[in-house]
Scaffold this motif. Structure first.
Motif, PDB file in Angstrom:
ATOM      1  N   ASN A 134       0.904  -1.322  -0.046  1.00 16.33           N
ATOM      2  CA  ASN A 134      -0.002   0.008  -0.098  1.00 16.33           C
ATOM      3  C   ASN A 134       0.715   1.180  -0.004  1.00 16.33           C
ATOM      4  O   ASN A 134       0.228   2.416   0.039  1.00 16.33           O
ATOM      5  N   ALA A 135       2.152   1.253  -0.223  1.00 18.02           N
ATOM      6  CA  ALA A 135       3.058   2.404   0.007  1.00 18.02           C
ATOM      7  C   ALA A 135       2.692   3.038  -1.293  1.00 18.02           C
ATOM      8  O   ALA A 135       2.751   2.715  -2.434  1.00 18.02           O
ATOM      9  N   PRO A 136       2.616   4.640  -1.253  1.00 19.46           N
ATOM     10  CA  PRO A 136       2.030   5.321  -2.343  1.00 19.46           C
ATOM     11  C   PRO A 136       3.324   5.553  -3.296  1.00 19.46           C
ATOM     12  O   PRO A 136       2.979   5.754  -4.547  1.00 19.46           O
ATOM     13  N   THR A 168       7.168  14.360  -0.718  1.00 16.01           N
ATOM     14  CA  THR A 168       8.341  14.795   0.005  1.00 16.01           C
ATOM     15  C   THR A 168       9.554  13.678  -0.099  1.00 16.01           C
ATOM     16  O   THR A 168      10.830  14.266   0.073  1.00 16.01           O
ATOM     17  N   ASN A 169       9.027  12.629   0.016  1.00 13.39           N
ATOM     18  CA  ASN A 169      10.124  11.528   0.194  1.00 13.39           C
ATOM     19  C   ASN A 169      10.489  11.056  -1.277  1.00 13.39           C
ATOM     20  O   ASN A 169      10.989   9.525  -1.213  1.00 13.39           O
ATOM     21  N   THR A 175      16.820  14.732 -11.326  1.00 12.71           N
ATOM     22  CA  THR A 175      16.217  16.216 -10.875  1.00 12.71           C
ATOM     23  C   THR A 175      14.846  16.552 -11.335  1.00 12.71           C
ATOM     24  O   THR A 175      14.232  17.120 -10.906  1.00 12.71           O
ATOM     25  N   THR A 176      14.702  15.744 -12.585  1.00 13.25           N
ATOM     26  CA  THR A 176      13.265  16.043 -13.323  1.00 13.25           C
ATOM     27  C   THR A 176      12.308  14.854 -12.821  1.00 13.25           C
ATOM     28  O   THR A 176      10.874  14.872 -13.023  1.00 13.25           O
ATOM     29  N   PHE A 177      12.545  13.977 -11.813  1.00  8.05           N
ATOM     30  CA  PHE A 177      11.958  12.873 -11.287  1.00  8.05           C
ATOM     31  C   PHE A 177      10.389  13.278 -10.848  1.00  8.05           C
ATOM     32  O   PHE A 177       9.427  12.722 -11.356  1.00  8.05           O
ATOM     33  N   VAL A 178      10.400  13.947 -10.132  1.00 15.45           N
ATOM     34  CA  VAL A 178       9.088  14.387  -9.515  1.00 15.45           C
ATOM     35  C   VAL A 178       8.399  15.068 -10.460  1.00 15.45           C
ATOM     36  O   VAL A 178       7.025  14.683 -10.335  1.00 15.45           O
ATOM     37  N   ASP A 179       8.797  16.120 -10.960  1.00 15.50           N
ATOM     38  CA  ASP A 179       7.916  16.895 -11.802  1.00 15.50           C
ATOM     39  C   ASP A 179       7.231  16.103 -13.136  1.00 15.50           C
ATOM     40  O   ASP A 179       6.235  15.827 -13.270  1.00 15.50           O
ATOM     41  N   VAL A 180       8.175  15.103 -13.654  1.00 15.61           N
ATOM     42  CA  VAL A 180       7.681  14.443 -14.805  1.00 15.61           C
ATOM     43  C   VAL A 180       6.748  13.291 -14.442  1.00 15.61           C
ATOM     44  O   VAL A 180       5.819  13.024 -14.897  1.00 15.61           O
TER      45      VAL A 180
END
Length: 237
Positions: A134-136, A168-169, A175-180
């Protein structure tokens, strides 16, 4: 003498230790597919049927349905697309869509960004490893399948998406990981709602019926397939 099941159990336990992954297994220089991944034939463990795995069967009926989603909101195209979705769902249970509206540039970005993640040092990837189903967000190395089942040859990333989710984690590299990753899941969320609406309509229901049942849940997987020494004896996902 160990049985195949005992060998598979040992392999699973070893792979679940920190710093374990299929990529690391390949990097160790193995020349054979370990028993936990090894299949004897295409038709094994119920993962596919005789017809679906027959390389010599070029019958049109054995071809996965491909549905052109372009123009779904146009009056003249909508009935045809709904009919194709209904038939594919009834006869196959799944289908592929093209011209779905997710920008090709975004698809290219998500492929390259997640490939960069998988090619980082394993120590960096394992910061996000989790056995929690269940980890997001999590990096996974081997599915927690029963030992008597064959494991797929892959490492994976899983995102259980929801609007406004906490990132956050999440990885800061690349560097583009979260945005993409967020932009991709947002685009897929729009497509998901359109598809669920089409499925509902194809059954003669209100377009929001299935979407209301499913709620906000959305899960996406990125699979990475390291080079396999014996690809004829392994399968992906």
């Amino acid at each position: 003498m160990r049985t195949l099941q005992q060998q598979q159990q040992q392999d699973v336990q070893a792979m679940q230790q920190p710093l374990g992954s299929v990529a690391k297994l390949v990097a160790s220089g193995i020349r054979e597919v370990p028993p936990m991944f090894r299949v004897k034939s295409k038709i094994q463990q119920g993962y596919c049927t005789t017809n679906a795995c027959n390389d010599d069967d070029d019958d049109e009926e054995s071809t996965i349905p491909v549905i052109d989603f372009a123009g779904f909101h146009l009056t003249e195209r909508r009935p045809l697309i709904l009919q194709q979705i209904r038939r594919a769902s009834k006869d196959w249970g799944f289908f592929q869509i093209i011209n779905h509206g997710v920008p090709p540039a975004l698809l290219n970005d998500i492929l390259h960004t997640h490939k960069e993640f998988f090619e980082m040092p394993l120590e960096e990837q394992m910061k996000y490893y989790s056995k929690d189903t269940n980890a997001p967000f999590k990096f996974s190395v081997v599915p927690l399948l029963p030992p008597h089942l064959i494991q797929p040859w892959k490492d994976g990333l899983t995102v259980i998406y929801s609007k406004g989710m906490d990132t956050t984690n999440w990885p800061t590299k690349p560097t583009t990981f979260v945005d993409v990753t967020l932009r991709y899941n947002e685009a897929v969320n729009v497509l998901k709602r359109e598809l669920l609406g089409a499925l509902s309509e194809s059954l003669g229901l209100q377009s929001s019926f299935i979407d209301d049942l499913c709620g906000e849940f959305q899960k996406s997987n990125s699979n990475y397939y390291p080079p396999c020494p014996e690809p004829q004896y392994a399968f992906g996902a």
